[in-house]
Scaffold this motif. Structure first.
Motif, PDB file in Angstrom:
ATOM      1  N   LYS A 220       0.824  -1.201   0.000  1.00 54.83           N
ATOM      2  CA  LYS A 220       0.000   0.000   0.000  1.00 54.83           C
ATOM      3  C   LYS A 220       0.859   1.252   0.000  1.00 54.83           C
ATOM      4  O   LYS A 220       0.609   2.198  -0.759  1.00 54.83           O
ATOM      5  CB  LYS A 220      -0.926  -0.008   1.219  1.00 54.83           C
ATOM      6  N   TRP A 272      -0.701  -1.692  -8.053  1.00 51.69           N
ATOM      7  CA  TRP A 272      -1.779  -1.868  -7.084  1.00 51.69           C
ATOM      8  C   TRP A 272      -2.757  -2.962  -7.533  1.00 51.69           C
ATOM      9  O   TRP A 272      -3.197  -3.788  -6.734  1.00 51.69           O
ATOM     10  CB  TRP A 272      -2.529  -0.559  -6.875  1.00 51.69           C
ATOM     11  N   LYS A 277      -3.045  -6.285  -5.207  1.00 56.16           N
ATOM     12  CA  LYS A 277      -4.356  -6.923  -5.099  1.00 56.16           C
ATOM     13  C   LYS A 277      -4.437  -8.272  -5.806  1.00 56.16           C
ATOM     14  O   LYS A 277      -5.440  -8.974  -5.672  1.00 56.16           O
ATOM     15  CB  LYS A 277      -5.442  -5.985  -5.658  1.00 56.16           C
ATOM     16  N   ARG A 279      -4.994  -9.099  -8.801  1.00 54.55           N
ATOM     17  CA  ARG A 279      -6.106  -9.233  -9.756  1.00 54.55           C
ATOM     18  C   ARG A 279      -5.532  -9.498 -11.134  1.00 54.55           C
ATOM     19  O   ARG A 279      -5.314  -8.596 -11.932  1.00 54.55           O
ATOM     20  CB  ARG A 279      -6.972  -7.978  -9.736  1.00 54.55           C
TER      21      ARG A 279
END
Length: 366
Positions: A220, A272, A277, A279
């Motif tokens: 983060k 990110w 994440k 994804r």
């Protein structure tokens, strides 16, 4: 993976903007700014040079941990830089323009080679504080040269001649003195000698970003840090643009800071989504095909493009590029849309070729 994804998007963009079907009628995002200012096309090259710096931080760290010495890495760096430079010169003349009197010396791969070697030496034998000082020295020093040093035969910028006049600036003058007859635009070169100084700052900013990503900070904080510095870079570039215009062909200091800011924002977003994440999925694979074979993709696209531009059909005497565009794409839509369709088809053709290599696990590296 975020770095490969960002690299893949950048290479796809590079192929797209370099291969418009009918350049004069292309949509403005597919054209370079004529002089000062920028378009999306002007972001592609600095993004790739920035990525070279980011990747360097990871590759050198990995090889040093495996026991390779800095001296051995230096040999590899010098060999790779020479190979890239020679490959760039080969592309400049391909397929039939290897005339010593007019053979262009500088170019995209040549600039990457020079910036890579200089940044690599600093990466191996200096720390991040030295990198920051070098970036500042490059950007401030280049501004001083372009703003205050008299241009022989023309005078002092802003006093005798306009600041960054296309032909009456120090960078263009130096190119003509050193490389007359070998310049891309006749009187100057967008990858010329003097503008290499700020280009080194672009790759070093990428190197600093790579060190940031290698740190022990949380995902983060890494993403937020890149986003914050990206916003600051964009804002600072726009402010500096008021006194030292953003200009890709001269690689001005404001251009370096502005494009590095945008590169940081793009990389922060990629990081990110796909790294922090996790994804990932089928949507990432098309870009990874380009991103994991970036130099091969660029060289292949340039080789085919040069062939299409220089080999002529027997029937009409047009180049193959003109013939394909005129017979296949021009009837389909308006000139601007037809040009975009041609460019997209060209990207797809290159992607298919690289997908074959990707499927076979072949990754061509220098």
């Amino acid at each position: 993976m975020s770095l490969d994804l960002f690299r893949g998007a950048t290479i796809a963009g590079m192929i797209l903007v370099n291969n418009a079907g009918d350049d004069p009628n292309s949509y403005w995002p597919l054209k370079h700014a004529q002089w000062n200012g920028w378009t999306p096309t002007d972001l592609v090259f600095p993004f790739f040079l920035f990525i070279v710096g980011v990747a360097m931080a990871f590759s050198f760290s990995s090889r040093l941990k495996r026991g390779e010495t800095r001296q051995k890495l230096l040999v590899h760096v010098l060999w790779r830089g020479l190979a890239l430079f020679v490959l760039g010169m080969f592309l400049n003349g391909f397929p039939n323009q290897y005339h010593l009197a007019s053979w262009r010396v500088y170019g995209v791969l040549q600039r990457i080679a020079i910036c890579y070697v200089i940044s690599a030496i600093l990466a191996l034998w200096a720390n991040w504080r030295v990198w920051i000082l070098t970036v500042a020295g490059c950007l401030v020093g280049y501004w001083i040269l372009m703003r205050f040093v008299p241009v022989p035969g023309f005078g002092v910028p802003t006093h005798d001649i306009p600041l960054l006049d296309p032909d009456r600036n120090l960078a263009a003058w130096l190119d003509r003195q050193l490389l007359a007859g070998h310049l891309y635009e006749g009187t100057r070169d967008p990858e010329g000698v003097l503008s290499t100084i700020p280009a080194v700052a672009t790759s070093l900013l990428g190197l600093l970003t790579g060190q940031w990503l290698r740190s022990a900070r949380s995902a983060k904080n890494k993403a937020l840090g890149m986003a914050l510095f990206g916003l600051l870079g964009v804002a600072a570039g726009e402010i500096l643009n008021l006194g030292f215009p953003i200009n890709k062909k001269l690689w001005t200091s404001s251009y370096v800071i502005f494009t590095a800011g945008l590169a940081l924002l793009c990389l922060a977003l990629c990081y990110w989504i796909v790294d922090a994440k996790q994804r990932r999925g089928p949507w990432t694979k098309p870009l990874l095909v380009f991103g994991m074979n970036a130099i091969a993709a660029y060289v292949f696209s340039e080789l085919i493009s040069h062939l299409l531009d220089n080999v002529r059909t027997r029937a009409a005497g047009m180049s193959w590029q003109e013939s394909i565009y005129g017979h296949v794409f021009a009837p389909l839509a308006s000139p601007a849309s037809a040009s975009l369709l041609y460019a997209l088809a060209y990207v797809l053709m290159c992607w298919v070729a690289l997908w074959v290599l990707h499927r076979k696990g072949i990754f061509l590296k220098i």
